[in-house]
Scaffold this motif. Structure first.
Motif, mmCIF file in Angstrom:
data_model
loop_
_atom_site.group_PDB
_atom_site.id
_atom_site.type_symbol
_atom_site.label_atom_id
_atom_site.label_comp_id
_atom_site.label_asym_id
_atom_site.label_seq_id
_atom_site.Cartn_x
_atom_site.Cartn_y
_atom_site.Cartn_z
ATOM 1 N N ASN A 280 96.794 38.007 13.997
ATOM 2 C CA ASN A 280 96.413 36.880 13.147
ATOM 3 C C ASN A 280 96.149 37.305 11.710
ATOM 4 N N VAL A 281 95.675 38.518 11.507
ATOM 5 C CA VAL A 281 95.534 39.038 10.141
ATOM 6 C C VAL A 281 96.904 39.139 9.482
ATOM 7 N N ILE A 282 97.868 39.717 10.187
ATOM 8 C CA ILE A 282 99.213 39.844 9.631
ATOM 9 C C ILE A 282 99.816 38.461 9.387
ATOM 10 N N GLY A 283 99.614 37.544 10.317
ATOM 11 C CA GLY A 283 100.144 36.198 10.157
ATOM 12 C C GLY A 283 99.598 35.490 8.936
ATOM 13 N N MET B 230 85.141 36.810 9.871
ATOM 14 C CA MET B 230 84.974 35.577 10.642
ATOM 15 C C MET B 230 85.524 35.757 12.061
ATOM 16 N N LEU B 231 86.691 36.391 12.193
ATOM 17 C CA LEU B 231 87.285 36.609 13.511
ATOM 18 C C LEU B 231 86.434 37.549 14.351
ATOM 19 N N LEU B 232 85.921 38.604 13.727
ATOM 20 C CA LEU B 232 85.100 39.567 14.463
ATOM 21 C C LEU B 232 83.749 38.970 14.842
ATOM 22 N N LEU B 233 83.178 38.169 13.949
ATOM 23 C CA LEU B 233 81.900 37.530 14.242
ATOM 24 C C LEU B 233 82.042 36.602 15.447
ATOM 25 N N HIS B 234 83.108 35.811 15.461
ATOM 26 C CA HIS B 234 83.352 34.915 16.588
ATOM 27 C C HIS B 234 83.558 35.729 17.861
ATOM 28 N N SER B 235 84.296 36.820 17.750
ATOM 29 C CA SER B 235 84.580 37.651 18.910
ATOM 30 C C SER B 235 83.298 38.234 19.496
ATOM 31 N N HIS C 101 95.001 27.918 20.268
ATOM 32 C CA HIS C 101 95.333 27.536 18.891
ATOM 33 C C HIS C 101 94.171 26.815 18.215
ATOM 34 N N ASN C 102 93.556 25.881 18.918
ATOM 35 C CA ASN C 102 92.459 25.111 18.326
ATOM 36 C C ASN C 102 91.301 26.016 17.910
ATOM 37 N N LYS C 103 90.979 26.987 18.768
ATOM 38 C CA LYS C 103 89.891 27.915 18.457
ATOM 39 C C LYS C 103 90.219 28.733 17.209
ATOM 40 N N LEU C 104 91.429 29.267 17.137
ATOM 41 C CA LEU C 104 91.823 30.084 15.991
ATOM 42 C C LEU C 104 91.923 29.252 14.724
ATOM 43 N N LYS C 105 92.453 28.042 14.851
ATOM 44 C CA LYS C 105 92.611 27.183 13.665
ATOM 45 C C LYS C 105 91.250 26.898 13.038
ATOM 46 N N LYS C 106 90.230 26.639 13.860
ATOM 47 C CA LYS C 106 88.892 26.375 13.331
ATOM 48 C C LYS C 106 88.340 27.603 12.607
ATOM 49 N N LEU C 107 88.592 28.782 13.157
ATOM 50 C CA LEU C 107 88.105 30.013 12.519
ATOM 51 C C LEU C 107 88.797 30.257 11.187
ATOM 52 N N VAL C 108 90.107 30.085 11.159
ATOM 53 C CA VAL C 108 90.854 30.310 9.915
ATOM 54 C C VAL C 108 90.473 29.262 8.875
ATOM 55 N N GLN C 109 90.383 28.002 9.300
ATOM 56 C CA GLN C 109 89.993 26.945 8.358
ATOM 57 C C GLN C 109 88.612 27.196 7.777
ATOM 58 N N ALA C 110 87.697 27.679 8.604
ATOM 59 C CA ALA C 110 86.342 27.944 8.119
ATOM 60 C C ALA C 110 86.343 28.982 7.003
ATOM 61 N N SER C 111 87.313 29.888 7.028
ATOM 62 C CA SER C 111 87.394 30.912 5.983
ATOM 63 C C SER C 111 88.025 30.393 4.708
ATOM 64 N N PHE C 112 88.754 29.255 4.794
ATOM 65 C CA PHE C 112 89.498 28.778 3.629
ATOM 66 C C PHE C 112 89.089 27.380 3.172
ATOM 67 N N LYS D 293 79.113 46.750 12.384
ATOM 68 C CA LYS D 293 78.347 45.496 12.498
ATOM 69 C C LYS D 293 77.664 45.154 11.178
ATOM 70 N N LYS D 294 78.391 45.435 10.092
ATOM 71 C CA LYS D 294 77.890 45.150 8.748
ATOM 72 C C LYS D 294 78.433 43.787 8.306
ATOM 73 N N GLU D 295 77.569 42.980 7.711
ATOM 74 C CA GLU D 295 77.976 41.641 7.288
ATOM 75 C C GLU D 295 78.884 41.727 6.072
ATOM 76 N N ARG D 296 80.056 41.153 6.179
ATOM 77 C CA ARG D 296 81.035 41.159 5.089
ATOM 78 C C ARG D 296 81.605 39.752 4.889
ATOM 79 N N GLU D 297 82.469 39.623 3.888
ATOM 80 C CA GLU D 297 83.152 38.360 3.638
ATOM 81 C C GLU D 297 84.601 38.483 4.077
ATOM 82 N N GLY D 298 85.298 37.352 4.173
ATOM 83 C CA GLY D 298 86.715 37.356 4.493
ATOM 84 C C GLY D 298 87.024 36.887 5.902
ATOM 85 N N LEU D 299 88.312 36.611 6.124
ATOM 86 C CA LEU D 299 88.759 36.105 7.409
ATOM 87 C C LEU D 299 88.510 37.107 8.534
ATOM 88 N N LEU D 300 88.748 38.389 8.299
ATOM 89 C CA LEU D 300 88.550 39.380 9.350
ATOM 90 C C LEU D 300 87.122 39.351 9.869
#
Length: 546
Positions: A236-239, A213-218, A86-97, A204-211
């Motif tokens: 997490n995208v659906i959530g 961020m999740l893929l970059l971290h992955s 949860h902590n890892k995902l929360k940081k990623l989602v927060q970074a996007s928002f 592997k193209k640089e884009r914006e958005g939460l997706l």
């Protein structure tokens, strides 16, 4: 506790939630048990209890939803977890928002608003909730997939709304039911998202958005830890779409309702937004900085969040037997801090049934205002939600007017509390005021332009006195205060209004001049005396005119 399995679910979701909660509180106090959505529950309605569950003893209460809800969103969504994952995902989602990330989205959100306005204006009657869902869904897609997502995600919208309908239905997995259809749509939606994720991983193209961020971290963690799986990313995208879409649409629907019910407040918000419009150079749209200069509009949003309390409560589950204030909460029971009851308590918000944005001129007491939850599981997208509401209200209040159709003031659930029938409204173009304007210079306080008469000596004198008080008021403002610009005196047939071209604060002829500069931290006693004198002179002229 109610009927077997159903419990008191129907009671809770078929009446005003304030009625359900207040009756329980009067009978049992701030802690009581019930049975909803197939689960035994303990409901807590005090700020101390909310803090206990969500902050100070959060490790004893894991986040949980009814199984039918988890199945719709996806078991890997961050809402259902705690600990390292949860902590890892929360940081990623927060970074996007966080503000530094979403400030780049202002032009795109504004374009979405401008796309919807002509559609609303061209319809005689619109369903507010339906239209707000369309708007907030587009904003959610922008936030998740970035600005260039249209072709890539074309099939998602229809499937998502089918899933949402099933999410809000009784969980009977029988062919023909909404829940059964939603399960099939959820499976198809998952497949589409997996295809999008695989394609983006390969590009592997640089884009914006939460997706992104999740893929970059992955990609960064893949070699060491395996990264996030495609299925985890999809859940997490659906959530996040669920969290960003339905709640914000419900809040916006209530904003329409409250502004329609309070015409004076609507005009004050409009004046604040017009002042911002006046500072925008031709060819430029709204900026992040513009949205930071909307204090009255922001308080309207805060009061809407309190009064509507879209998130009436949140679900937690006791991981062991827990003692609290002499009560034992059994392991496995659901625990629900009641945000709505706290927000509507007269102990914390005097006259709670009155819609009064001015109450937020002073910060509320700790743990009494929790529209986005509290603690480690609070909503990470709250800044995005407020931003899209501010941008929409900027254009809505300056361009359109609306009236509620029908006289049904009831509440319905979908699943969040919204006005009955989704608030049908009749929309029309706003008729702009033909008011004349004279100005008093800003921080240098060197000019006082003689007023134009309103047609009678009393009106001329009244306006001159207003400008004199304003000029004197300005002399007390600290030189480093962010006032600047001009102060306009606007005339109309029935009132005289002052407005700052910088802060946008309106001051009607019966209101203390001190309100003009609410941003000034310290107000000397002279200002309070001046405000009282100003009110006295205005009342004298008002009485004389009568």
């Amino acid at each position: 506790m109610g009927w077997p399995y159903i419990g008191e679910t129907l009671k809770l979701y078929t009446q005003n939630p304030n009625t359900f909660f207040s009756r329980k509180q009067k009978r049992y106090g701030d802690i009581f048990k019930t049975h909803i959505l197939g689960c035994p529950c303990v409901m807590l309605s005090s700020p101390e209890a909310a803090k206990f569950v969500l902050v100070s003893r959060a490790h004893l209460f894991k986040p949980t939803y009814p199984p039918s809800k988890e199945k719709m969103i996806g078991p890997e969504a961050l809402f259902f977890h705690q600990g390292e994952y949860h902590n890892k995902l929360k940081k990623l989602v927060q970074a996007s928002f966080l503000p530094y990330a979403i400030r780049r989205s202002v032009p795109e959100i504004e374009q979405l608003v401008l796309k919807f306005l002509p559609v609303w204006e061209s319809n005689t009657i619109i369903n507010t909730l339906h239209e707000m869902k369309r708007f907030t869904f587009d904003v959610a897609m922008l936030a998740v997939f970035g600005p260039d997502h249209n072709l890539e995600t074309e099939g998602i919208k229809k499937l998502y709304f089918c899933v949402e309908e099933g999410y809000n239905s009784m969980p009977f997995n029988i062919p023909g039911t909404s829940y059964h259809k939603a399960l099939k749509a959820r499976k198809h939606l998952h497949e589409i998202l997996i295809n999008v994720i695989e394609r983006r991983r390969a590009e592997k193209k640089e884009r914006e958005g939460l997706l992104e961020m999740l893929l970059l971290h992955s990609r960064k963690e893949e070699e060491l830890f395996g990264g996030l799986s495609d299925s985890q990313v999809a859940d997490n995208v659906i959530g996040v779409i669920f969290a960003a879409h339905d709640t914000t649409a419900s809040v916006l629907t209530w904003v329409f309702k409250y502004l329609a019910d309070h015409a004076d407040l609507l005009e004050s918000v409009t004046m604040e937004q017009e002042a911002i419009q006046g500072r925008i150079k031709k060819g430029r749209g709204l900026t992040w900085e513009d949205t930071r200069q909307m204090p009255l509009t922001s308080r309207v949003i805060q009061e809407t969040l309190r009064a509507a309390s879209i998130l009436s409560f949140t679900f937690r589950e006791a991981v062991e037997d827990v003692e609290f204030q002499g009560y034992t909460i059994p392991r496995g029971w659901k625990v629900l801090p009641l945000f709505r009851s706290i927000h509507h308590s007269a102990d914390f918000f005097p006259h709670p049934d009155k819609f009064d944005p001015s109450r937020f001129e002073v910060p509320p007491r700790p743990n009494t205002f929790m529209p986005f939850g509290k603690g480690v599981h609070s909503c990470p997208g709250n800044e995005l939600a407020k931003l899209e509401v501010l941008i929409l209200l900027h254009h809505l209040t300056t361009k359109l007017r609306w009236e509620v159709v029908g006289d049904d003031d009831g509440i319905q659930y979908g699943p969040f509390p919204v006005p009955k029938q989704g608030l049908p409204i009749r929309v029309s173009p706003r008729e702009k005021s033909t008011a004349t304007t004279t100005s008093v210079d800003g921080p240098n306080h060197t000019k006082l332009i003689p007023p134009l008469g309103l047609g009678c000596p009393d009106s001329i004198m009244k306006k001159m006195l207003t400008q004199i008080f304003l000029f004197s008021f300005l002399s007390y403002i600290p030189r480093d205060a962010e006032v600047g610009g001009t102060f306009d005196v606007r005339e109309s047939s029935d009132r005289l209004t002052l407005v700052s071209s910088v802060s946008g604060y309106p001051v009607n002829s019966g209101t203390a001049v001190a309100l003009l500069c609410c941003d000034v931290a310290s107000r000397p006693p002279q200002l309070q005396q001046m405000s009282q004198a100003y009110l006295i002179t205005q009342n004298i002229f008002t009485d004389h005119e009568k």
